[in-house]
Motif scaffolding. Structure first.
Motif, PDB file in Angstrom:
ATOM      1  N   ASP A 174      -2.684  -9.328  -2.473  1.00 33.75           N
ATOM      2  CA  ASP A 174      -1.500 -10.177  -2.328  1.00 33.75           C
ATOM      3  C   ASP A 174      -1.301 -10.610  -0.895  1.00 33.75           C
ATOM      4  O   ASP A 174      -0.540 -11.544  -0.623  1.00 33.75           O
ATOM      5  N   ASP A 175      -1.910  -9.925   0.029  1.00 34.91           N
ATOM      6  CA  ASP A 175      -1.795 -10.290   1.441  1.00 34.91           C
ATOM      7  C   ASP A 175      -3.092  -9.927   2.130  1.00 34.91           C
ATOM      8  O   ASP A 175      -4.029  -9.371   1.525  1.00 34.91           O
ATOM      9  N   ALA A 176      -3.125 -10.223   3.390  1.00 36.26           N
ATOM     10  CA  ALA A 176      -4.355  -9.992   4.154  1.00 36.26           C
ATOM     11  C   ALA A 176      -4.685  -8.510   4.244  1.00 36.26           C
ATOM     12  O   ALA A 176      -5.866  -8.106   4.159  1.00 36.26           O
ATOM     13  N   GLN A 177      -3.641  -7.694   4.429  1.00 40.43           N
ATOM     14  CA  GLN A 177      -3.888  -6.247   4.568  1.00 40.43           C
ATOM     15  C   GLN A 177      -4.480  -5.661   3.291  1.00 40.43           C
ATOM     16  O   GLN A 177      -5.454  -4.898   3.317  1.00 40.43           O
ATOM     17  N   GLU A 178      -3.901  -5.996   2.165  1.00 41.69           N
ATOM     18  CA  GLU A 178      -4.419  -5.487   0.903  1.00 41.69           C
ATOM     19  C   GLU A 178      -5.823  -5.987   0.642  1.00 41.69           C
ATOM     20  O   GLU A 178      -6.683  -5.256   0.146  1.00 41.69           O
ATOM     21  N   THR A 179      -6.062  -7.231   1.006  1.00 44.27           N
ATOM     22  CA  THR A 179      -7.403  -7.791   0.791  1.00 44.27           C
ATOM     23  C   THR A 179      -8.431  -7.077   1.652  1.00 44.27           C
ATOM     24  O   THR A 179      -9.574  -6.811   1.212  1.00 44.27           O
ATOM     25  N   LYS A 180      -8.041  -6.756   2.888  1.00 48.81           N
ATOM     26  CA  LYS A 180      -8.967  -6.008   3.750  1.00 48.81           C
ATOM     27  C   LYS A 180      -9.271  -4.617   3.167  1.00 48.81           C
ATOM     28  O   LYS A 180     -10.417  -4.141   3.221  1.00 48.81           O
ATOM     29  N   VAL A 181      -8.251  -3.980   2.586  1.00 48.24           N
ATOM     30  CA  VAL A 181      -8.481  -2.668   1.943  1.00 48.24           C
ATOM     31  C   VAL A 181      -9.456  -2.810   0.781  1.00 48.24           C
ATOM     32  O   VAL A 181     -10.377  -2.000   0.603  1.00 48.24           O
ATOM     33  N   LEU A 182      -9.266  -3.856  -0.011  1.00 46.11           N
ATOM     34  CA  LEU A 182     -10.188  -4.088  -1.125  1.00 46.11           C
ATOM     35  C   LEU A 182     -11.592  -4.364  -0.626  1.00 46.11           C
ATOM     36  O   LEU A 182     -12.584  -3.926  -1.238  1.00 46.11           O
ATOM     37  N   LEU A 183     -11.674  -5.080   0.492  1.00 44.74           N
ATOM     38  CA  LEU A 183     -13.002  -5.367   1.048  1.00 44.74           C
ATOM     39  C   LEU A 183     -13.681  -4.089   1.520  1.00 44.74           C
ATOM     40  O   LEU A 183     -14.892  -3.890   1.310  1.00 44.74           O
ATOM     41  N   GLU A 184     -12.894  -3.210   2.118  1.00 46.00           N
ATOM     42  CA  GLU A 184     -13.470  -1.933   2.583  1.00 46.00           C
ATOM     43  C   GLU A 184     -13.918  -1.072   1.393  1.00 46.00           C
ATOM     44  O   GLU A 184     -14.997  -0.458   1.421  1.00 46.00           O
ATOM     45  N   LYS A 185     -13.106  -1.038   0.357  1.00 44.49           N
ATOM     46  CA  LYS A 185     -13.495  -0.280  -0.849  1.00 44.49           C
ATOM     47  C   LYS A 185     -14.759  -0.859  -1.473  1.00 44.49           C
ATOM     48  O   LYS A 185     -15.619  -0.128  -1.973  1.00 44.49           O
ATOM     49  N   HIS A 186     -14.831  -2.182  -1.419  1.00 45.58           N
ATOM     50  CA  HIS A 186     -16.017  -2.803  -1.989  1.00 45.58           C
ATOM     51  C   HIS A 186     -17.263  -2.421  -1.218  1.00 45.58           C
ATOM     52  O   HIS A 186     -18.327  -2.196  -1.824  1.00 45.58           O
ATOM     53  N   ARG A 187     -17.158  -2.389   0.084  1.00 40.21           N
ATOM     54  CA  ARG A 187     -18.330  -2.000   0.871  1.00 40.21           C
ATOM     55  C   ARG A 187     -18.775  -0.571   0.507  1.00 40.21           C
ATOM     56  O   ARG A 187     -19.978  -0.291   0.404  1.00 40.21           O
TER      57      ARG A 187
END
Length: 677
Positions: free
Chosen positions: A510-523
């Motif tokens: 929903d925001d940049a912070q959450e998206t960054k968390v999802l990106l880190e989990k994806h990695r």
């Protein structure tokens, strides 16, 4: 049977009408006169010639004959004349003339006048006396006495000859004496006859006449009693000696028979029996050969058992003789018994030893045959290529192989024990070889036993080496199956990760912070997938190495590896798309949030319209990307999540784009009012 007044015996000569044989009469008188003892004869005889039924010339002849038969013993001749016969003058004158020449007095007297010269009690009833006399009874007793005397005298001579011959035979054993000579009559019968005769004589001595008047027996009977008693005593003595001789003879005969039988047993056992055992030294080279030797040994034992039965019987006979034997025979009997026992026990020990040896050989060959069959089975199992379907079957086959090897090892240990026991028995074989050199025979048996054990050891060693190779190969196959299974599992895991990526990893934040968390989990998620892929690659590389070692074709090279690469390629493409979307979303959210968070008092920050256009372009690009599927090299397509999931994510981006648009409009309104004013 009576006596005259001088205690002389009375001899009665009854004459009859028939012609009288002077020869027979002479023989009869000789016999009758031989009966009394010399003492009785010295007292003289009174002869009664009963001529009442005869002629004068016969009477005269008889009287004259007495001169020749018993001249000295006759003291008086009484001629009993008939009442109305003979001329007194002539007869009296005749005997009177012959008195000196005859040597005895002859008187003619009537029967009723005879008591003038002889007491009535000494005369029989024929002459008016009272003397009881039964001529037939006397004759029968006399015949019995004569027979007894003759038989007993002859028997005494025979018994004396036998007894004396037996004594001489004991002293001079080399002298040829017929010790088997038997008496011509039965001693028991003769003794019984003598006792009956003696009893009859003694009974007549004390029994009275029919009238109850006691009388003295005739001298011949009194004389017969001591004769019978003497003969009986002599017979008993000689018969007792004869019985002892017979007993000794029977004992000696029995001893000789026993000795002969003992020597027969000993000679056979030490001869043919021992020779049979000397020729039986082998133990056979197989079960069949050992069984044939056992059958041959049973035949030998059967022959020995017949002689052992004779030994038992002889031993019982010897024991009985020892219990009842004389001291002089004890040494000889004990020597025979000891000799017989030694030979029989030695032979029995040899038979038992041979039987035990053959039984041990049979057990050894049985164990060797079982072990050989086990080795053949193990070798056959090792010579068959292993083509199991899975690792479990390989494990089961490996377990069976280990069990067979353990059974072979146990069988070899049992063979060594049986072989050593058999070798120990063979080493003791020389102790009863009767001086025979059994080195050659024993060496053949020892070499055979050791050869069998060495051969089995070599075969077992070869099987062990083959088992080691087979074990290594089977363990490698187990490892190969494990690697293939794990590689296939890695493909499954990677497929599951791809599926999870496509179906659950759809939110953009929903925001940049959450998206960054999802990106880190994806990695991190990608790192897990990368590890899974690397693990699968390593397993497949291991299968290649194992297949090369096992010289077999692996299924993985043509199946699992392409699948792994295909899934991994799909995953990387999907992952890259996911990363690109998250990174675009981060840029979108970051730019939008920056514009939306700036204050209106800083109008200089929004002077550049390019920023809004860039945000709009990124948002549109992101929206467009959400509608585009992931395309794989094989041409297949996959969408992230469901259409509703994508619509929800797109709606959130559009709302944020609207906010950015409103912000843009708010910033443009002050710019429009400022020049007018």
């Amino acid at each position: 049977g009576g006596k005259d007044r001088r205690s002389g015996l009375i001899l009665t000569i009854p004459l009859c009408l028939e012609q009288t044989s002077m020869d027979e009469l002479s023989v009869t008188l000789d016999y009758l006169l031989s009966i009394p003892s010399e003492k009785c004869k010295a007292r003289g005889f009174t002869v009664i010639v009963d001529g009442r039924k005869s002629q004068w010339n016969v009477v005269k002849t008889v009287v004259l004959m007495l001169q020749n038969v018993v001249p000295a013993e006759v003291s008086l001749v009484c001629v009993v004349k008939p009442d109305e016969f003979w001329d007194k003058k002539v007869t009296h004158f005749c005997f009177w003339k012959e008195k000196d020449r005859l040597g005895f007095e002859v008187i003619l007297v009537s029967a009723n006048k005879l008591t003038r010269y002889i007491e009535p009690c000494q005369l029989t009833e024929d002459f008016g006396g009272t003397l009881t006399y039964d001529h037939m009874d006397w004759l029968n007793k006399r015949l019995v006495f004569e027979k007894f005397t003759k038989e007993s005298t002859s028997l005494l001579d025979e018994l004396a000859l036998i007894n004396n011959g037996s004594d001489k035979g004991n002293q001079e054993k080399e002298r040829s004496i017929d010790l088997n000579f038997l008496p011509s009559v039965d001693p028991e019968t003769v003794l019984q006859t003598g006792h009956e005769l003696l009893s009859e004589l003694q009974q007549r001595r004390f029994n009275g006449s029919d009238g109850g008047v006691s009388w003295s027996p005739m001298d011949d009977e009194l004389l017969a009693q001591p004769q019978v008693m003497k003969l009986l005593d002599s017979l008993r003595e000689q018969y007792t000696r004869y019985q002892e001789v017979c007993r000794q003879r029977s004992k000696r005969t029995q001893l000789e028979e026993i000795q002969q039988k003992v020597m027969q047993v000993v000679n056979w056992l030490e001869g043919p029996g021992s020779e049979q055992l000397r020729t039986q030294w082998g133990i056979g080279d197989s079960i069949r050969a050992s069984q044939a030797l056992q059958q041959k040994h049973e035949e030998i034992e059967s022959q020995h058992s017949e002689w052992f039965a004779v030994y038992v019987e002889l031993n019982q006979q010897i024991a009985a003789l020892l219990n009842a034997g004389d001291e002089e025979d004890l040494v000889e009997l004990k020597a025979l018994q000891q000799q017989l026992s030694d030979v029989c026990y030695r032979q029995a020990s040899q038979l038992e030893f041979r039987q035990n040896l053959l039984q041990a050989a049979l057990e050894f060959h049985s164990v060797a045959q079982d072990l050989s069959q086990q080795l053949d089975g193990l070798l056959g199992m090792l010579c068959v290529d292993v083509a199991p379907a899975d690792g479990a079957s390989i494990q089961q086959t490996l377990k069976l192989l280990e069990e067979k090897l353990k059974s072979v090892d146990s069988g070899l240990q049992g063979l060594r024990e049986k072989g050593q026991s058999l070798l120990d028995q063979i080493s003791n074989q020389a102790s009863w070889a009767y001086g025979k050199d059994v080195t050659i025979e024993n060496k053949e048996n020892v070499d055979h036993i050791q050869g069998v054990m060495e051969d089995m050891q070599l075969r077992k060693q070869r099987c062990e080496d083959m088992v080691d190779v087979r074990r290594l190969k089977m363990l490698q196959m187990v490892q190969l199956f494990k690697c293939e299974e794990d590689a296939a599992q890695a493909v499954e895991w990677l497929s599951e990760l791809l599926d999870a990526l496509l179906k659950t990893h759809i939110r953009l934040g929903d925001d940049a912070q959450e998206t960054k968390v999802l990106l880190e989990k994806h990695r991190k998620f990608v790192d897990v997938a990368q590890s899974t892929y690397d693990y699968g690659r390593q397993l497949l590389q291991a299968t290649v190495v194992l297949c090369q070692s096992l010289r077999c074709t692996s299924r993985s090279s043509g199946d699992t590896l392409p699948r792994l690469n295909r899934v991994w390629k799909q995953f990387t493409i999907t992952s890259d798309e996911r990363v690109h979307r998250l990174e675009t979303a981060v840029a979108f959210h970051s730019s939008a949030e920056k514009i939306l968070q700036e204050c209106p008092e800083q109008p200089e920050a929004f002077n550049e319209v390019e920023q809004f256009d860039e945000i709009e372009a990124v948002g549109k690009s992101l929206l467009d990307r959400l509608t585009v599927p992931v395309v794989y090299p094989d041409g297949s397509e996959q969408y992230f999540g469901s259409p509703s999931d994508m619509a929800s994510a797109a709606e959130h981006i559009r709302e944020k784009m609207k906010l950015v648009g409103l912000k843009k409009q708010q910033l443009r309104q002050p710019e429009a009012t400022t020049p007018d004013s």
